[in-house]
Design an enzyme around this catalytic site. Structure first.
Site, PDB file in Angstrom:
ATOM      1  N   ASP A  13       0.804  -1.224   0.000  1.00 49.00           N
ATOM      2  CA  ASP A  13       0.000   0.000   0.000  1.00 49.00           C
ATOM      3  C   ASP A  13       0.839   1.277   0.000  1.00 49.00           C
ATOM      4  O   ASP A  13       0.427   2.308   0.540  1.00 49.00           O
ATOM      5  CB  ASP A  13      -0.974   0.017   1.206  1.00 49.00           C
ATOM      6  CG  ASP A  13      -1.885  -1.189   1.217  1.00 49.00           C
ATOM      7  OD1 ASP A  13      -2.243  -1.655   0.115  1.00 49.00           O
ATOM      8  OD2 ASP A  13      -2.232  -1.657   2.320  1.00 49.00           O
ATOM      9  N   LYS A  16       1.886   1.957  -5.130  1.00 47.84           N
ATOM     10  CA  LYS A  16       2.431   1.354  -6.363  1.00 47.84           C
ATOM     11  C   LYS A  16       1.526   1.630  -7.558  1.00 47.84           C
ATOM     12  O   LYS A  16       1.996   1.948  -8.646  1.00 47.84           O
ATOM     13  CB  LYS A  16       2.599  -0.172  -6.183  1.00 47.84           C
ATOM     14  CG  LYS A  16       3.593  -0.556  -5.105  1.00 47.84           C
ATOM     15  CD  LYS A  16       3.658  -2.049  -4.892  1.00 47.84           C
ATOM     16  CE  LYS A  16       2.409  -2.615  -4.258  1.00 47.84           C
ATOM     17  NZ  LYS A  16       2.159  -2.186  -2.866  1.00 47.84           N
ATOM     18  N   GLY A  40      -4.369  -4.440  -3.777  1.00 50.13           N
ATOM     19  CA  GLY A  40      -5.376  -3.415  -4.019  1.00 50.13           C
ATOM     20  C   GLY A  40      -4.642  -2.167  -4.458  1.00 50.13           C
ATOM     21  O   GLY A  40      -3.978  -1.528  -3.652  1.00 50.13           O
ATOM     22  N   HIS A  41      -4.691  -1.873  -5.736  1.00 53.14           N
ATOM     23  CA  HIS A  41      -3.934  -0.750  -6.289  1.00 53.14           C
ATOM     24  C   HIS A  41      -4.913   0.327  -6.756  1.00 53.14           C
ATOM     25  O   HIS A  41      -5.788   0.061  -7.579  1.00 53.14           O
ATOM     26  CB  HIS A  41      -3.034  -1.224  -7.439  1.00 53.14           C
ATOM     27  CG  HIS A  41      -2.000  -2.224  -6.995  1.00 53.14           C
ATOM     28  ND1 HIS A  41      -1.149  -2.862  -7.861  1.00 53.14           N
ATOM     29  CD2 HIS A  41      -1.678  -2.676  -5.761  1.00 53.14           C
ATOM     30  CE1 HIS A  41      -0.354  -3.672  -7.176  1.00 53.14           C
ATOM     31  NE2 HIS A  41      -0.659  -3.585  -5.898  1.00 53.14           N
ATOM     32  N   GLN A 223       2.114  -6.206  -3.054  1.00 55.46           N
ATOM     33  CA  GLN A 223       2.574  -6.275  -1.669  1.00 55.46           C
ATOM     34  C   GLN A 223       3.872  -5.455  -1.505  1.00 55.46           C
ATOM     35  O   GLN A 223       4.061  -4.489  -2.222  1.00 55.46           O
ATOM     36  CB  GLN A 223       2.755  -7.731  -1.204  1.00 55.46           C
ATOM     37  CG  GLN A 223       1.451  -8.500  -1.060  1.00 55.46           C
ATOM     38  CD  GLN A 223       0.882  -9.039  -2.372  1.00 55.46           C
ATOM     39  OE1 GLN A 223       1.577  -9.694  -3.130  1.00 55.46           O
ATOM     40  NE2 GLN A 223      -0.378  -8.780  -2.641  1.00 55.46           N
TER      41      GLN A 223
HETATM   42  P1  GDP Z   1      -0.690   0.212  -3.539  1.00 53.81           P
HETATM   43  O1  GDP Z   1      -1.279  -1.037  -3.010  1.00 53.81           O
HETATM   44  O2  GDP Z   1       0.771   0.304  -3.282  1.00 53.81           O
HETATM   45  O3  GDP Z   1      -1.021   0.465  -4.986  1.00 53.81           O
HETATM   46  O4  GDP Z   1      -1.349   1.391  -2.714  1.00 53.81           O
HETATM   47  P2  GDP Z   1      -2.920   1.557  -2.377  1.00 53.81           P
HETATM   48  O5  GDP Z   1      -3.607   2.012  -3.593  1.00 53.81           O
HETATM   49  O6  GDP Z   1      -3.426   0.349  -1.678  1.00 53.81           O
HETATM   50  O7  GDP Z   1      -2.856   2.678  -1.275  1.00 53.81           O
HETATM   51  C1  GDP Z   1      -2.292   3.933  -1.515  1.00 53.81           C
HETATM   52  C2  GDP Z   1      -3.373   5.004  -1.296  1.00 53.81           C
HETATM   53  O8  GDP Z   1      -2.761   6.271  -1.241  1.00 53.81           O
HETATM   54  C3  GDP Z   1      -4.376   5.076  -2.438  1.00 53.81           C
HETATM   55  O9  GDP Z   1      -5.613   5.451  -1.906  1.00 53.81           O
HETATM   56  C4  GDP Z   1      -3.817   6.174  -3.327  1.00 53.81           C
HETATM   57  O10 GDP Z   1      -4.820   6.846  -4.067  1.00 53.81           O
HETATM   58  C5  GDP Z   1      -3.217   7.093  -2.302  1.00 53.81           C
HETATM   59  N1  GDP Z   1      -2.027   7.839  -2.738  1.00 53.81           N
HETATM   60  C6  GDP Z   1      -1.052   7.454  -3.587  1.00 53.81           C
HETATM   61  N2  GDP Z   1      -0.086   8.397  -3.657  1.00 53.81           N
HETATM   62  C7  GDP Z   1      -0.480   9.394  -2.823  1.00 53.81           C
HETATM   63  C8  GDP Z   1       0.107  10.640  -2.420  1.00 53.81           C
HETATM   64  O11 GDP Z   1       1.192  11.010  -2.846  1.00 53.81           O
HETATM   65  N3  GDP Z   1      -0.593  11.384  -1.524  1.00 53.81           N
HETATM   66  C9  GDP Z   1      -1.787  11.001  -1.014  1.00 53.81           C
HETATM   67  N4  GDP Z   1      -2.384  11.790  -0.138  1.00 53.81           N
HETATM   68  N5  GDP Z   1      -2.360   9.830  -1.362  1.00 53.81           N
HETATM   69  C10 GDP Z   1      -1.704   9.032  -2.237  1.00 53.81           C
HETATM   70  P1  IMO Z   2      -0.831  -4.258  -2.180  1.00 55.01           P
HETATM   71  O1  IMO Z   2      -0.356  -4.821  -3.495  1.00 55.01           O
HETATM   72  C1  IMO Z   2      -0.904  -4.628   2.146  1.00 55.01           C
HETATM   73  C2  IMO Z   2      -0.974  -8.655   3.795  1.00 55.01           C
HETATM   74  C3  IMO Z   2      -2.223  -9.085   4.523  1.00 55.01           C
HETATM   75  C4  IMO Z   2      -1.620 -10.021   5.559  1.00 55.01           C
HETATM   76  C5  IMO Z   2      -0.505 -10.711   4.779  1.00 55.01           C
HETATM   77  C6  IMO Z   2      -0.885 -12.059   4.197  1.00 55.01           C
HETATM   78  O2  IMO Z   2      -2.109  -3.536  -2.232  1.00 55.01           O
HETATM   79  O3  IMO Z   2       0.265  -3.484  -1.526  1.00 55.01           O
HETATM   80  P2  IMO Z   2      -2.396 -12.813   2.139  1.00 55.01           P
HETATM   81  O4  IMO Z   2      -3.846 -12.580   1.851  1.00 55.01           O
HETATM   82  O5  IMO Z   2      -1.477 -12.270   1.081  1.00 55.01           O
HETATM   83  O6  IMO Z   2      -2.074 -14.232   2.487  1.00 55.01           O
HETATM   84  O7  IMO Z   2      -2.118 -11.969   3.492  1.00 55.01           O
HETATM   85  O8  IMO Z   2      -0.169  -9.824   3.710  1.00 55.01           O
HETATM   86  N1  IMO Z   2      -1.183  -8.173   2.420  1.00 55.01           N
HETATM   87  C7  IMO Z   2      -1.122  -6.889   2.066  1.00 55.01           C
HETATM   88  N2  IMO Z   2      -0.940  -5.785   2.818  1.00 55.01           N
HETATM   89  N3  IMO Z   2      -1.011  -4.524   0.813  1.00 55.01           N
HETATM   90  C8  IMO Z   2      -1.157  -5.613   0.051  1.00 55.01           C
HETATM   91  O9  IMO Z   2      -1.133  -5.583  -1.298  1.00 55.01           O
HETATM   92  C9  IMO Z   2      -1.274  -6.877   0.673  1.00 55.01           C
HETATM   93  N4  IMO Z   2      -1.455  -8.134   0.232  1.00 55.01           N
HETATM   94  C10 IMO Z   2      -1.389  -8.921   1.307  1.00 55.01           C
HETATM   95  O10 IMO Z   2      -2.880  -7.991   5.120  1.00 55.01           O
HETATM   96  O11 IMO Z   2      -1.008  -9.266   6.583  1.00 55.01           O
HETATM   97 MG    MG Z   3      -2.824  -1.687  -1.810  1.00 59.04          MG
END
Ligand code: GDP
Ligand code: IMO
Ligand code: MG
Length: 429
Positions: A13, A16, A40-41, A223
């Site tokens: 999170d 990415k 979850g991207h 991840q």
């Molecule tokens: P990922 O799993 O690495 O793709 O990240 P996620 O999408 O799960 O979580 C990142 C969250 O931060 C998302 O809601 C993005 O829209 C948000 N985000 C990404 N870059 C920025 C930033 O520079 N500033 C803020 N405030 N939010 C961001």
């Molecule tokens: P993105 O790509 C954050 C965490 C779960 C748990 C552990 C194992 O959005 O960054 P799993 O279901 O993979 O067996 O769970 O890994 N986890 C993540 N945490 N971002 C993710 O993906 C994750 N994918 C799995 O919360 O701790």
């Molecule tokens: Mg994510």
């Protein structure tokens, strides 16, 4: 060599999706190479927000997208995600999405087992996404998985199903669950096969041809390094290798294809799920980070745990994954703090550490050693050039670079695609 491999350098999170989407403008192919729909991207483009779990983020721009053999694939989830994106105007066809024929499938009983184990684990819970990721990888390594190519051979599937069910029925019996309904499983597989098979391709051919043409390949990790099965905070990890090296094995290209390894790093730290987190803040400051950063899981909606930036962990991630440069995200979330802290080492009793000790009990016990810096009150939100950043924010970035021994290539200042500062072009390296 103008390829880029994006990986998370913390516990996932990091942002990415946003960075892959930004880079995808200049990529010819975007490739997922590990994980599954546990990811979850999030991409924000104008008024539209796209949440992708299984599909490569490049699909939103229409860039050729590939799901590599290292991914575990839930075909029913795939169908749902394709439909959801179609509802948002994103067209996904076998022309712009290729899925490796060798992808192991996540089946309904994998999801059941994931949940049953979590429910039975009490305080030992990992806090998985309950999507069957771990059980599906176990079957892959146990050489009993059903793979995408098997759906084109349904008439020959019986012996494989027998072997797989023998294994799972024993596990299910241990949880007091009935055996797998084989007839229903076969029906379900036969039902989904016509939808997914047109996407099944020898993606190693697609990618090797792209490489020969000199196309730019963008690998999208899921991840983060601290969730890596080998290098992460075991056992509180996911079941795949999340490091950059997996881009090769998980797609069918050699290791030299990885190119510039871009580690995505949040300007503070978050974690969703259980496990050690040395800089976690269970106080008002942690709440403030979570509120300002909207730190709720994309997949499960769970509240993410928040804490200060941990340079020890990111330095370690950069080293084990061979990170060339980082994208520092969510800098704007730190706007308005009087002071900000960075963890520079750990202590257990009299002993200090400049790395995370491997044992879970030690990881839970380490006390962070902090360095405190003045914060900044100006806004960085939406900044698109270095010149728009306050001096103190620049100082913070420079200190991070020094501590993690890795340069900053990009800075992100909001969820929006274009609110990104380019410091060094990863594709130009
Ligand atoms: P990922 O799993 O690495 O793709 O990240 P996620 O999408 O799960 O979580 C990142 C969250 O931060 C998302 O809601 C993005 O829209 C948000 N985000 C990404 N870059 C920025 C930033 O520079 N500033 C803020 N405030 N939010 C961001
Ligand atoms: P993105 O790509 C954050 C965490 C779960 C748990 C552990 C194992 O959005 O960054 P799993 O279901 O993979 O067996 O769970 O890994 N986890 C993540 N945490 N971002 C993710 O993906 C994750 N994918 C799995 O919360 O701790
Ligand atoms: Mg994510």
């Amino acid at each position: 060599m103008a390829n880029v491999t994006v990986i998370g350098a913390q516990w996932g999170d990091e942002g990415k999706g946003k960075i892959v989407d930004w880079l995808a403008e200049r990529a010819d192919v975007v490739v997922r190479f590990q994980g599954g729909h546990n990811a979850g991207h999030t991409l924000v483009v104008g008024n539209n927000t796209y949440k992708l779990s299984l599909l490569p983020s490049g699909i939103v721009r229409g860039t050729l997208s590939v799901i590599g053999n290292g991914v575990v694939l839930d075909p029913w989830h795939f169908k749902e995600e394709v439909a959801k994106l179609a509802g948002q105007g994103v067209t996904i066809t076998p022309d712009n999405l290729h899925i490796a024929e060798t992808c192991p499938l996540i089946l309904p009983f994998h999801r059941d087992l994931d949940g049953l184990r979590e429910d039975a684990s009490g305080s030992g819970k990992i806090g998985t996404t309950r999507r069957g990721i771990g059980p599906a990888y176990e079957d892959k390594v146990g050489r009993r998985a059903i793979r995408l190519c098997d759906l084109a051979h349904l008439g020959e599937l019986e012996p494989q199903i027998d072997r797989l069910c023998a294994h799972h029925d024993a596990l299910r019996a241990g949880f007091g669950e009935p055996p797998i309904d084989r007839a229903r499983l076969m029906d379900d597989l036969a039902g989904i096969a016509p939808f997914i098979l047109p996407y099944a391709k020898p993606v190693w051919v697609t990618l090797n041809e792209a490489r020969r043409r000199g196309d730019r390949i963008l690998f999208e990790g899921a991840q983060g390094v601290l969730l890596d099965i080998d290098h992460g905070t075991y056992p509180f990890v996911t079941s795949s290798n999340t490091i950059a090296g997996t881009a090769a094995g998980g797609s069918g290209l050699g290791p030299s294809a990885a190119g510039f390894v871009l580690g995505i790093v949040k300007a503070y730290t978050t974690r969703v799920g259980a496990g050690p987190f040395p800089t976690e803040l269970e106080d008002e400051t942690g709440e403030r980070l979570g509120t300002r950063g909207h730190e709720f899981g994309t997949v499960t909606g769970r509240k993410r745990r928040c804490g200060w930036f941990d340079s020890v962990l990111v330095r370690q991630s950069a080293a084990v994954s061979g990170i060339t440069g980082i994208a520092l995200t969510k800098l704007d979330v730190l706007d308005g703090f009087d002071e900000v802290r960075i963890c520079t080492g750990y202590r257990i009793g009299d002993r200090t550490y400049d790395y995370l000790p491997p044992h879970a009990a030690d990881q839970a016990r380490v006390e962070p050693i902090y360095e405190t810096m003045d914060g900044w009150h100006e806004s960085t939100q939406g900044a698109r050039s270095w010149a728009q950043l306050p001096a103190q924010a620049i100082k913070y970035i420079r200190r991070i670079e020094e501590l993690i021994q890795c340069p900053v290539a990009l800075v992100s200042t909001s969820p929006e695609r274009e609110d990104t500062i380019l410091v060094r072009d990863p594709f130009a390296d």
